[in-house]
Design a protein around this motif. Structure first.
Motif, PDB file in Angstrom:
ATOM      1  N   LEU A  39       0.967  -1.414   0.008  1.00 34.84           N
ATOM      2  CA  LEU A  39       0.048  -0.102  -0.125  1.00 34.84           C
ATOM      3  C   LEU A  39       0.804   1.075   0.030  1.00 34.84           C
ATOM      4  O   LEU A  39       0.662   2.263  -0.869  1.00 34.84           O
ATOM      5  N   PHE A  40       1.799   1.376   0.787  1.00 32.36           N
ATOM      6  CA  PHE A  40       2.761   2.642   0.925  1.00 32.36           C
ATOM      7  C   PHE A  40       3.691   2.423  -0.466  1.00 32.36           C
ATOM      8  O   PHE A  40       3.662   3.680  -0.743  1.00 32.36           O
ATOM      9  N   GLY A  41       4.118   1.520  -0.799  1.00 32.06           N
ATOM     10  CA  GLY A  41       4.696   1.516  -2.007  1.00 32.06           C
ATOM     11  C   GLY A  41       3.750   2.257  -3.474  1.00 32.06           C
ATOM     12  O   GLY A  41       4.283   3.030  -4.306  1.00 32.06           O
ATOM     13  N   ALA A  42       2.471   1.666  -3.275  1.00 34.43           N
ATOM     14  CA  ALA A  42       1.640   2.406  -4.353  1.00 34.43           C
ATOM     15  C   ALA A  42       1.312   3.858  -4.173  1.00 34.43           C
ATOM     16  O   ALA A  42       1.213   4.653  -5.144  1.00 34.43           O
ATOM     17  N   ILE A  43       1.301   4.413  -2.755  1.00 36.26           N
ATOM     18  CA  ILE A  43       0.828   5.567  -2.356  1.00 36.26           C
ATOM     19  C   ILE A  43       2.073   6.509  -3.085  1.00 36.26           C
ATOM     20  O   ILE A  43       2.092   7.664  -3.781  1.00 36.26           O
ATOM     21  N   LEU A  44       3.522   6.016  -2.915  1.00 34.86           N
ATOM     22  CA  LEU A  44       4.745   6.843  -3.445  1.00 34.86           C
ATOM     23  C   LEU A  44       4.794   6.894  -4.834  1.00 34.86           C
ATOM     24  O   LEU A  44       4.977   7.890  -5.525  1.00 34.86           O
ATOM     25  N   GLY A 101      13.858  19.859 -12.940  1.00 37.72           N
ATOM     26  CA  GLY A 101      14.536  19.101 -11.701  1.00 37.72           C
ATOM     27  C   GLY A 101      13.204  17.891 -11.080  1.00 37.72           C
ATOM     28  O   GLY A 101      13.538  17.173 -10.604  1.00 37.72           O
ATOM     29  N   ILE A 102      12.046  18.420 -11.417  1.00 38.58           N
ATOM     30  CA  ILE A 102      10.936  17.835 -10.760  1.00 38.58           C
ATOM     31  C   ILE A 102      10.944  16.276 -11.491  1.00 38.58           C
ATOM     32  O   ILE A 102      10.366  15.477 -10.800  1.00 38.58           O
ATOM     33  N   LEU A 103      11.549  16.174 -12.541  1.00 35.94           N
ATOM     34  CA  LEU A 103      11.800  14.839 -13.124  1.00 35.94           C
ATOM     35  C   LEU A 103      12.567  13.834 -12.295  1.00 35.94           C
ATOM     36  O   LEU A 103      12.107  12.580 -12.249  1.00 35.94           O
ATOM     37  N   VAL A 104      13.442  14.332 -11.887  1.00 34.70           N
ATOM     38  CA  VAL A 104      14.538  13.735 -10.825  1.00 34.70           C
ATOM     39  C   VAL A 104      13.673  13.150  -9.567  1.00 34.70           C
ATOM     40  O   VAL A 104      13.731  12.077  -9.270  1.00 34.70           O
ATOM     41  N   ILE A 105      12.898  14.270  -9.056  1.00 36.15           N
ATOM     42  CA  ILE A 105      12.144  13.857  -7.745  1.00 36.15           C
ATOM     43  C   ILE A 105      11.033  12.750  -7.982  1.00 36.15           C
ATOM     44  O   ILE A 105      10.743  11.860  -7.253  1.00 36.15           O
ATOM     45  N   ILE A 144       3.225  15.039  -9.011  1.00 33.61           N
ATOM     46  CA  ILE A 144       4.003  16.329  -8.672  1.00 33.61           C
ATOM     47  C   ILE A 144       4.213  16.768 -10.206  1.00 33.61           C
ATOM     48  O   ILE A 144       4.576  17.825 -10.251  1.00 33.61           O
ATOM     49  N   LEU A 145       4.351  15.914 -11.222  1.00 31.38           N
ATOM     50  CA  LEU A 145       4.694  16.627 -12.328  1.00 31.38           C
ATOM     51  C   LEU A 145       3.730  17.818 -12.709  1.00 31.38           C
ATOM     52  O   LEU A 145       4.259  18.472 -13.827  1.00 31.38           O
ATOM     53  N   ILE A 146       2.622  17.500 -12.273  1.00 32.72           N
ATOM     54  CA  ILE A 146       1.707  18.867 -12.907  1.00 32.72           C
ATOM     55  C   ILE A 146       1.713  20.139 -11.938  1.00 32.72           C
ATOM     56  O   ILE A 146       1.122  21.127 -12.400  1.00 32.72           O
ATOM     57  N   MET A 147       2.585  19.909 -11.288  1.00 36.62           N
ATOM     58  CA  MET A 147       2.773  21.144 -10.241  1.00 36.62           C
ATOM     59  C   MET A 147       3.809  22.084 -10.722  1.00 36.62           C
ATOM     60  O   MET A 147       3.671  23.280 -10.096  1.00 36.62           O
ATOM     61  N   THR A 148       4.813  21.659 -11.328  1.00 42.27           N
ATOM     62  CA  THR A 148       5.600  22.632 -11.903  1.00 42.27           C
ATOM     63  C   THR A 148       6.311  22.313 -13.297  1.00 42.27           C
ATOM     64  O   THR A 148       6.154  21.045 -13.411  1.00 42.27           O
ATOM     65  N   THR A 175      -3.275  13.565 -18.499  1.00 45.00           N
ATOM     66  CA  THR A 175      -3.017  12.108 -18.440  1.00 45.00           C
ATOM     67  C   THR A 175      -2.579  11.631 -17.018  1.00 45.00           C
ATOM     68  O   THR A 175      -2.878  10.756 -16.314  1.00 45.00           O
ATOM     69  N   TRP A 176      -1.607  12.771 -16.388  1.00 39.87           N
ATOM     70  CA  TRP A 176      -0.908  12.323 -15.189  1.00 39.87           C
ATOM     71  C   TRP A 176      -1.932  12.407 -14.112  1.00 39.87           C
ATOM     72  O   TRP A 176      -1.838  11.539 -13.069  1.00 39.87           O
ATOM     73  N   ILE A 177      -2.976  13.172 -14.480  1.00 43.48           N
ATOM     74  CA  ILE A 177      -4.257  13.337 -13.183  1.00 43.48           C
ATOM     75  C   ILE A 177      -4.840  11.888 -13.317  1.00 43.48           C
ATOM     76  O   ILE A 177      -5.412  11.197 -12.140  1.00 43.48           O
TER      77      ILE A 177
END
Length: 414
Positions: free
Chosen positions: A287-292, A307-311, A299-303, A374-376
């Motif tokens: 469950l935790f792995g699926a959340i991550l 560098g967000i690609l690495v995160i 997070i990709l749609i936030m900025t 798509t990411w949403i």
């Protein structure tokens, strides 16, 4: 530093020689899987297929995987894992080399279907072999070692693949993948012949339970199918996102994907050993792995910051590091209730089904509604996966409490 290295090496102790050989075979085989992450780019750039065409080809990829996994499970229960693995590896090598000569849409659909049908016969057979060669207490770490082999090969593969594409051509990738499959076959024949190996957990069930009647396992399979749809976007739509939105080169894409494999190689085994010594359950860790993994898309749609690609890659990497080993160990534990080939085939099929729908749906959504939307959608699918895994954990806890209550009543009756 020496203590750190010794502590790291100690996490590998206790694993059987056969598991190490199986990991080496997997490493050799996966060292050539550089074709797969670059497949969408190859189809659009070299063969000039549309995104819709690529989606259908990926569906043929997934359909072949489903049938191959099912067939591999059936054959494993009938003729044994060794024969299935040898046939699958050798034939896959030949087919991969041949795939480069197919240039029409129809022929490539059939070719990738046939390649995956034969290639994925290997998966349930390998899982059953892994279970047989592992002591019960070492199964999760044995799975992790196999994953390390996969990711060590895969971390080098995309980077080398990017260099091959830049200096030679895409066709070189097919040759490397095919040849490594054939080499892996030769190693397998020499070191894992049934006459010279020994099993450590030979499960014989006289009255096997059908996996189709195992409610907990069916919930688990639905969750894993959704997780597969989410996870596989990193190997189909995500490379296009890197290139089209953030203008990364093939080499940079290869390095970013390679970072995933390197982190897994460096940190997964110590992480898994530590988690095994905690009170967390397998269902809770999945469950935790699926959340991550879901968060890695959100997070990709936030900025627009590159560098967000690495995160995002880091979140996905730690998500899969936790979810995959414990989901595999969960499946092997449930498989003791029935035919192991059937259980492990269904586990493999869950991800094959994800290939059928995940790649095609992802490509079509990108083409129709754009990357951000798509990411949403992918994040919502991850949320549904999390809900199913939560339901699985609750169901297992309820069954456990019921069994404890029945045992208490039996003691009182005595």
């Amino acid at each position: 530093m020496k203590t750190l290295i010794n502590n790291y090496l100690s996490t590998f102790k206790g694993l059987s020689q056969e598991v190490w050989w199986l990991s080496l075979i997997t490493l050799i085989n996966r060292a050539g899987t550089m074709v797969i992450p670059f497949l969408s780019l190859y189809l659009t750039k070299s063969l000039n297929f549309t995104l819709s065409d690529v989606g259908w080809i990926m569906s043929a990829f997934g359909l072949g995987s489903v049938i191959g996994s099912w067939l591999g499970g059936k054959l494993t229960d009938k003729i044994g894992y060794y024969k299935v693995m040898v046939f699958s590896l050798l034939t896959t090598g030949i087919l991969f080399i041949s795939l480069q000569y197919l240039t029409t849409f129809e022929s490539f659909c059939f070719g990738i279907f046939l390649v995956m049908l034969v290639a994925d016969m290997f998966r349930p057979a390998m899982f059953v072999a892994l279970s047989a060669y592992s002591k019960p207490e070492n199964k999760t770490r044995s799975v992790t070692l196999i994953r390390l082999a996969i990711n060590l090969g895969f971390s080098a593969g995309p980077a080398i693949g990017g260099i091959i594409i830049t200096t030679l051509s895409y066709s070189g990738l097919f040759w490397v993948d095919g040849i490594t499959c054939i080499i892996a076959t030769l190693v397998l024949i020499n070191v894992l012949n049934p006459k010279t190996t020994k099993t450590l957990d030979d499960v014989k069930n006289k009255n096997p339970k059908s996996a189709y009647h195992d409610k907990a396992f069916l919930i688990f399979l639905m969750a894993m199918t959704l997780f597969g749809v989410v996870f596989l976007q990193y190997f189909s739509t995500m490379p296009l996102y890197y290139k089209d939105v953030h203008s990364l080169t093939e080499f940079e894409i290869g390095i970013l994907l390679g970072m995933n494999g390197f982190i897994i190689f460096a940190f997964e085994m110590p992480l898994i050993k530590w988690l095994e010594n905690t009170t967390f359950t397998k269902s809770g860790l999945m469950l935790f792995g699926a959340i991550l993994t879901g968060l890695s898309f959100l997070i990709l749609i936030m900025t627009d910051w590159v560098g967000i690609l690495v995160i995002g890659m880091l979140l996905m990497t730690f998500g899969e590091m936790i979810a995959f080993p414990f989901s595999n160990a969960f499946a092997m534990d449930r498989a003791k209730k029935g035919n192991q080939g059937e259980y492990m085939a269904l586990y493999s099929i869950a991800f094959s089904v994800a290939h059928i729908f995940g790649h095609n749906a992802g490509m079509r959504m990108v083409d129709g509604i754009g990357f951000d939307s798509t990411w949403i959608v992918i994040t919502l699918l991850a949320a549904l996966c999390v809900f199913l895994l939560f339901a699985l954990r609750q169901y297992l806890n309820a069954k456990k409490k019921l069994r404890e209550k029945e045992r208490e009543e039996d003691v009182l009756w005595i």
